[in-house]
Design a protein around this motif. Structure first.
Motif, PDB file in Angstrom:
ATOM      1  N   ARG A  20       0.677  -1.368   0.173  1.00 12.34           N
ATOM      2  CA  ARG A  20       0.100  -0.260  -0.037  1.00 12.34           C
ATOM      3  C   ARG A  20       1.090   1.013  -0.059  1.00 12.34           C
ATOM      4  O   ARG A  20       0.721   2.146  -0.241  1.00 12.34           O
ATOM      5  CB  ARG A  20      -0.709  -0.337   1.453  1.00 12.34           C
ATOM      6  N   ARG A  21       2.544   1.046   0.062  1.00 11.35           N
ATOM      7  CA  ARG A  21       2.624   2.427   0.337  1.00 11.35           C
ATOM      8  C   ARG A  21       3.043   3.364  -0.181  1.00 11.35           C
ATOM      9  O   ARG A  21       2.769   4.806  -0.231  1.00 11.35           O
ATOM     10  CB  ARG A  21       4.131   2.114   1.029  1.00 11.35           C
ATOM     11  N   ALA A  22       3.166   2.932  -1.546  1.00 12.19           N
ATOM     12  CA  ALA A  22       3.191   3.323  -2.947  1.00 12.19           C
ATOM     13  C   ALA A  22       2.074   4.461  -2.678  1.00 12.19           C
ATOM     14  O   ALA A  22       2.670   5.864  -3.009  1.00 12.19           O
ATOM     15  CB  ALA A  22       3.574   2.742  -4.211  1.00 12.19           C
ATOM     16  N   PHE A  23       0.642   3.799  -2.677  1.00 13.22           N
ATOM     17  CA  PHE A  23      -0.249   5.146  -2.749  1.00 13.22           C
ATOM     18  C   PHE A  23      -0.541   5.435  -1.854  1.00 13.22           C
ATOM     19  O   PHE A  23      -0.661   7.106  -2.027  1.00 13.22           O
ATOM     20  CB  PHE A  23      -1.376   4.095  -2.211  1.00 13.22           C
ATOM     21  N   LEU A  24       0.024   5.586  -1.132  1.00 12.11           N
ATOM     22  CA  LEU A  24       0.160   6.722   0.370  1.00 12.11           C
ATOM     23  C   LEU A  24       1.715   7.912   0.369  1.00 12.11           C
ATOM     24  O   LEU A  24       1.063   8.685   0.614  1.00 12.11           O
ATOM     25  CB  LEU A  24       0.169   5.955   1.425  1.00 12.11           C
ATOM     26  N   ILE A  25       2.387   7.327  -0.192  1.00 13.80           N
ATOM     27  CA  ILE A  25       3.582   8.707  -0.222  1.00 13.80           C
ATOM     28  C   ILE A  25       2.847   8.660  -1.674  1.00 13.80           C
ATOM     29  O   ILE A  25       2.657  10.524  -1.933  1.00 13.80           O
ATOM     30  CB  ILE A  25       4.697   7.742  -0.714  1.00 13.80           C
TER      31      ILE A  25
END
Length: 354
Positions: A20-25
Motif C-alpha cells: 500500500r505504501r506507494a499509494f500513501l506516499i
C-alpha cells in the motif's frame, strides 16, 4: 463492544503495508501540492470542528450520532459532520474571503471500493466569485494531481481520462436527452415544481423501470445512476452542470432559468469527484429546502436531523460566494492507480457488522 461483530483487519501487517505504501506516499505528495496551489492563490487553510449540532440536512446522507455530556451531566445529541460546509460558510459570514479545508468527514451506511465511513473532503470557497471559477480550479487540480503522481492518464476499472485536457461541460438536461432520450426540463414548471407523472412516462418510454410509489426525485436519481453517470468522464473529465433546483438544496437558482440551479458535479472515469454550488444565501429559502429534505428523510428512513440555527443566522450576513467539496481520496485513487479507496488511507476504519 461486541467483538464478534468486528472483522479482522490486516492493513497494518508489514507485507500488506509494503504493497500500500506507494499509494500513501502519492497521497502525501498530492496533498502537499494542493496546499501549495491554494497558498499561491491566497487561500487561507482553515480547520473546522468535527462535532456539530447538525450533520447536514440532505435526505439521503446518513450521519454518525453521539452524545454530548456537560459538566453537570446534561445530555444532548451531537453528530460527526458529513461535511465542513456549514462551518466554512460561517467563516465566510465572519469575513473570510478565500478558504480551503482538508476535513475528515463521516458518512454512515457507506462502504465499498469508492466509499468509506470516514474519508477526507477537500472543500474550498470563494467569496464574491462565481461558481464557474471553481470549474477552472477543478481542471487545474486534476492536472496538478497527475503531474505530482507522474502520470499522463487516470484509470479506473478499464476507463481512462487525460487529466490535462479541459473538462467537457454538459448540462443535466443535455445528459438526460443524450443518454436516456428524456426531455427533463419539460417535467419541471417555470416555478420549479416537478411533474412525477410526466417523468414516469418518459422513463417508461426509455425502458427504465418505474415503481408505483416513485417520487420525481426517485426517478431522477435512477436515470442519473443507470444512464448518465456510467457515461461521464471518458477521455476527458466531465462537468455535469445545471441540476434541477429541487436537486440542489444548498445552491442558488440560475438567473437564466429558475428550473435549474448553480450546481455542478465533476466526474472522471465514471467516478464522481466533486460537488459545487453557487451558494444559496437566502436563509428563509434555505430553511424551507432543509425542512423539505427532512420530510423526505422521515418518509424514506424514519429519521430526521435538527437544523443548525447558527448556520441559518449566518446566511443572513454571508456574502455571495461559491464553494466546492472534492472527495480527496477518490482523486488520489485515480492519480495513483489504486483500485480501492481504503488503499489510499493510512489507517482505514476497522471492518464492522455482518
Amino acid at each position: 463492544m461486541d467483538s464478534s461483530k468486528q472483522k479482522v483487519s490486516s492493513w497494518w501487517r508489514p507485507d500488506v503495508h509494503a504493497d500500500r505504501r506507494a499509494f500513501l506516499i502519492g497521497r502525501n505528495a498530492i496533498q502537499s501540492a494542493f496546499r501549495g496551489y491554494f497558498a499561491r492563490k491566497d487561500f487561507l487553510e482553515v480547520d473546522t470542528a468535527t462535532l456539530q449540532i447538525s450533520p447536514g440536512n440532505e435526505a439521503h446522507l446518513h450521519a454518525f450520532t453521539t452524545q454530548g455530556i456537560t459538566t453537570s451531566g446534561d445530555r444532548a445529541a451531537l453528530y460527526l459532520h458529513t461535511s465542513p460546509e456549514f462551518a466554512c460558510k460561517k467563516l465566510l459570514a465572519a469575513g473570510e474571503k478565500r478558504i480551503s479545508c482538508f476535513a475528515h468527514v463521516y458518512r454512515n451506511r457507506e462502504r465499498g471500493p469508492l466509499h468509506h465511513p470516514e474519508f477526507t473532503m477537500l472543500e474550498w470557497y470563494r467569496s464574491g466569485e462565481t461558481y464557474e471559477t471553481l470549474m477552472n480550479d477543478s481542471a487545474e487540480l486534476l492536472a496538478l494531481a497527475a503531474e505530482t503522481a507522474k502520470t499522463r492518464t487516470f484509470s479506473y476499472r478499464g476507463r481512462s481520462v487525460d487529466p490535462f485536457l479541459a473538462p467537457e461541460r454538459l448540462s443535466v438536461a443535455e445528459a438526460f436527452e443524450r443518454y436516456a432520450g428524456i426531455d427533463l426540463l419539460a417535467t419541471i414548471s417555470r416555478n420549479g415544481e416537478t411533474d412525477a407523472r410526466h417523468l414516469a412516462a418518459n422513463l417508461i418510454n426509455a425502458g427504465i423501470r418505474v415503481a408505483d410509489d416513485d417520487t420525481w426525485a426517485d426517478m431522477f436519481s435512477r436515470v442519473i445512476v443507470e444512464r448518465v453517470e456510467p457515461e461521464l468522464g471518458f477521455g476527458r473529465a466531465t462537468i455535469l452542470d445545471e441540476y434541477p433546483t429541487s436537486e440542489a438544496a444548498l445552491a442558488r437558482k440560475s438567473p437564466a432559468d429558475a428550473r435549474v440551479a448553480e450546481r455542478f458535479e465533476l466526474y472522471a472515469c465514471g467516478v464522481e469527484l466533486a460537488n459545487a454550488f453557487g451558494e444559496l444565501t437566502d436563509a428563509t429559502e434555505q430553511r424551507r429546502r432543509f425542512e423539505a429534505e427532512m420530510l423526505e428523510k422521515q418518509r424514506v428512513y424514519g429519521e430526521i436531523y435538527p437544523l443548525d440555527e447558527d448556520f441559518l443566522a449566518a446566511l443572513d450576513i454571508m456574502p455571495a460566494a461559491s464553494g466546492i467539496a472534492l472527495g480527496f481520496d477518490r482523486l488520489v485513487m485515480l492519480a495513483t492507480g489504486a483500485p480501492r479507496i481504503d488503499l489510499v488511507m493510512w489507517a482505514p476504519v476497522a471492518e464492522y457488522g455482518q
